[in-house]
Design a protein around this motif. Structure first.
Motif, PDB file in Angstrom:
ATOM      1  N   GLU A 102       0.785  -1.199  -0.063  1.00  0.00           N
ATOM      2  CA  GLU A 102       0.077  -0.098  -0.083  1.00  0.00           C
ATOM      3  C   GLU A 102       0.698   1.228  -0.043  1.00  0.00           C
ATOM      4  OE1 GLU A 102      -3.570   0.551  -0.199  1.00  0.00           O
ATOM      5  OE2 GLU A 102      -3.597  -1.523  -0.569  1.00  0.00           O
ATOM      6  N   ILE A 103       2.069   1.109   0.559  1.00  0.00           N
ATOM      7  CA  ILE A 103       2.984   2.303   0.412  1.00  0.00           C
ATOM      8  C   ILE A 103       4.017   2.310  -0.520  1.00  0.00           C
ATOM      9  CG2 ILE A 103       4.816   3.384   2.028  1.00  0.00           C
ATOM     10  CD1 ILE A 103       3.668   2.245   4.442  1.00  0.00           C
ATOM     11  N   ASP A 104       3.853   3.168  -1.537  1.00  0.00           N
ATOM     12  CA  ASP A 104       4.605   3.364  -2.774  1.00  0.00           C
ATOM     13  C   ASP A 104       6.036   3.886  -2.261  1.00  0.00           C
ATOM     14  OD1 ASP A 104       5.192   3.761  -5.521  1.00  0.00           O
ATOM     15  OD2 ASP A 104       5.608   6.036  -4.884  1.00  0.00           O
ATOM     16  N   ASP A 105       7.274   3.160  -2.762  1.00  0.00           N
ATOM     17  CA  ASP A 105       8.466   3.372  -2.291  1.00  0.00           C
ATOM     18  C   ASP A 105       8.981   4.747  -2.521  1.00  0.00           C
ATOM     19  OD1 ASP A 105       8.834   0.525  -1.629  1.00  0.00           O
ATOM     20  OD2 ASP A 105       9.803  -0.033  -3.531  1.00  0.00           O
ATOM     21  N   ASP A 106       8.824   5.488  -3.516  1.00  0.00           N
ATOM     22  CA  ASP A 106       8.752   6.730  -3.781  1.00  0.00           C
ATOM     23  C   ASP A 106       8.238   7.726  -2.773  1.00  0.00           C
ATOM     24  OD1 ASP A 106      10.389   6.142  -5.968  1.00  0.00           O
ATOM     25  OD2 ASP A 106       9.223   6.614  -7.528  1.00  0.00           O
ATOM     26  N   ASP A 107       6.936   7.374  -2.567  1.00  0.00           N
ATOM     27  CA  ASP A 107       6.411   8.070  -1.544  1.00  0.00           C
ATOM     28  C   ASP A 107       7.196   7.978  -0.118  1.00  0.00           C
ATOM     29  OD1 ASP A 107       4.429   9.020  -2.934  1.00  0.00           O
ATOM     30  OD2 ASP A 107       2.800   7.412  -2.411  1.00  0.00           O
ATOM     31  N   TYR A 108       7.569   7.026   0.311  1.00  0.00           N
ATOM     32  CA  TYR A 108       8.206   6.449   1.456  1.00  0.00           C
ATOM     33  C   TYR A 108       9.503   7.446   1.648  1.00  0.00           C
ATOM     34  CZ  TYR A 108       9.368   3.768   5.551  1.00  0.00           C
ATOM     35  OH  TYR A 108       9.363   3.103   6.826  1.00  0.00           O
ATOM     36  N   THR A 109      10.426   7.538   0.813  1.00  0.00           N
ATOM     37  CA  THR A 109      11.329   8.200   0.770  1.00  0.00           C
ATOM     38  C   THR A 109      11.017   9.600   0.660  1.00  0.00           C
ATOM     39  OG1 THR A 109      12.367   6.443  -0.878  1.00  0.00           O
ATOM     40  CG2 THR A 109      13.465   8.555  -0.534  1.00  0.00           C
ATOM     41  N   ASN A 110      10.050  10.045  -0.169  1.00  0.00           N
ATOM     42  CA  ASN A 110       9.761  11.376  -0.043  1.00  0.00           C
ATOM     43  C   ASN A 110       9.396  11.870   1.451  1.00  0.00           C
ATOM     44  OD1 ASN A 110      10.155  11.974  -2.711  1.00  0.00           O
ATOM     45  ND2 ASN A 110       8.225  11.465  -3.036  1.00  0.00           N
ATOM     46  N   ILE A 111       8.352  11.002   2.048  1.00  0.00           N
ATOM     47  CA  ILE A 111       7.962  11.445   3.268  1.00  0.00           C
ATOM     48  C   ILE A 111       9.004  11.482   4.510  1.00  0.00           C
ATOM     49  CG2 ILE A 111       6.634  10.471   5.341  1.00  0.00           C
ATOM     50  CD1 ILE A 111       4.526  11.755   3.298  1.00  0.00           C
ATOM     51  N   ILE A 112      10.089  10.631   4.098  1.00  0.00           N
ATOM     52  CA  ILE A 112      11.222  10.545   5.130  1.00  0.00           C
ATOM     53  C   ILE A 112      11.912  12.157   4.924  1.00  0.00           C
ATOM     54  CG2 ILE A 112      13.511   9.652   5.677  1.00  0.00           C
ATOM     55  CD1 ILE A 112      12.321   6.783   4.927  1.00  0.00           C
ATOM     56  N   ARG A 113      12.113  12.156   3.536  1.00  0.00           N
ATOM     57  CA  ARG A 113      12.908  13.637   3.325  1.00  0.00           C
ATOM     58  C   ARG A 113      12.011  14.821   3.796  1.00  0.00           C
ATOM     59  NH1 ARG A 113      13.290  12.804  -1.760  1.00  0.00           N
ATOM     60  NH2 ARG A 113      15.374  11.945  -1.484  1.00  0.00           N
ATOM     61  N   LYS A 114      10.663  14.864   3.531  1.00  0.00           N
ATOM     62  CA  LYS A 114       9.911  15.928   4.222  1.00  0.00           C
ATOM     63  C   LYS A 114       9.847  15.886   5.562  1.00  0.00           C
ATOM     64  CE  LYS A 114       5.028  16.820   4.257  1.00  0.00           C
ATOM     65  NZ  LYS A 114       3.745  16.431   4.131  1.00  0.00           N
ATOM     66  N   VAL A 115       9.696  14.950   6.521  1.00  0.00           N
ATOM     67  CA  VAL A 115       9.689  14.926   7.680  1.00  0.00           C
ATOM     68  C   VAL A 115      11.084  15.243   8.203  1.00  0.00           C
ATOM     69  CG1 VAL A 115       9.515  13.672  10.084  1.00  0.00           C
ATOM     70  CG2 VAL A 115       7.971  13.440   8.063  1.00  0.00           C
ATOM     71  N   TYR A 116      12.226  14.828   7.789  1.00  0.00           N
ATOM     72  CA  TYR A 116      13.640  15.157   8.005  1.00  0.00           C
ATOM     73  C   TYR A 116      13.823  16.746   7.972  1.00  0.00           C
ATOM     74  CZ  TYR A 116      18.743  15.359   7.969  1.00  0.00           C
ATOM     75  OH  TYR A 116      20.162  15.767   8.232  1.00  0.00           O
TER      76      TYR A 116
END
Length: 155
Positions: A102-116
Motif C-alpha cells: 500500500e506504501i509506494d517506495d517513492d512516497d516512503y522516501t519523500n515522506i522521510i525527506r519531508k519529515v527530516y
C-alpha cells in the motif's frame, strides 16, 4: 453502578456491531473489545463474528490495508511503527508484510525527506552534527528504518 452493562436484544447488539464496522474498518480484536460492552453468551459472540465475516463487514486484510494507508499518509509513521501497532491489534506478520505494498517506495522516501527537513529546520542553536543526530533519533521514533534515513540524508 457505572460499569453495569446495558441490556439489548441479540438483534440490537448485532446491528450495533454492524454499524461499528461500517463506520470504519475494524480488526477482530477491536470488535471483540466492543462486544465486551454487551452481555453476550459465547455462542452469541461467535454467531455475530461469523455474520460480520460472512457479510464482509469484518475483513482483516481490508482493515490492515486502510490502517497502513492512514498511518503512513496521514500521520507520517514509518513501517516499523505501523508494524508494531498492527501486531498489538493481533494482525499476523504474514498479512502485515503482504499489505505493505500500500506504501509506494517513492512516497516512503519523500515522506522521510519531508519529515527530516521539517524537523531539522526547527532545531536552532545546535551544532550541525547535533541537529542531524536529533533529527535521526526523531525519525527513528516515527518508525522509519535507519538504512532509509541514512539514504535520504546522504542524497
Amino acid at each position: 453502578m457505572e460499569n453495569e452493562k446495558k441490556l439489548f436484544t441479540f438483534t440490537e447488539i448485532k446491528q450495533k456491531l454492524v454499524n461499528y464496522c461500517v463506520y470504519q474498518d475494524r480488526c477482530h480484536s477491536e470488535v471483540e473489545q466492543k462486544m465486551r460492552e454487551f452481555v453476550l453468551i459465547p455462542e452469541a459472540k461467535e454467531e455475530i463474528l461469523l455474520y460480520l465475516l460472512k457479510e464482509n463487514y469484518l475483513n482483516e486484510e481490508r482493515f490492515t490495508r486502510s490502517y497502513i494507508r492512514g498511518k503512513f499518509y496521514m500521520k507520517q509513521w514509518g513501517k516499523a511503527k505501523i508494524k508494531i501497532h498492527l501486531k498489538q491489534k493481533g494482525i499476523t506478520e504474514k498479512l502485515i508484510s503482504k499489505c505493505f505494498d500500500e506504501i509506494d517506495d517513492d512516497d516512503y522516501t519523500n515522506i522521510i525527506r519531508k519529515v527530516y527537513e521539517n524537523y531539522f529546520s526547527k532545531l536552532k542553536g545546535l551544532q550541525l552534527y547535533q541537529r542531524k543526530s536529533k533529527t535521526v533519533k526523531y525519525l527513528l521514533s516515527r518508525g522509519f528504518e535507519y538504512e532509509n534515513i541514512l539514504q535520504v540524508i546522504d542524497n
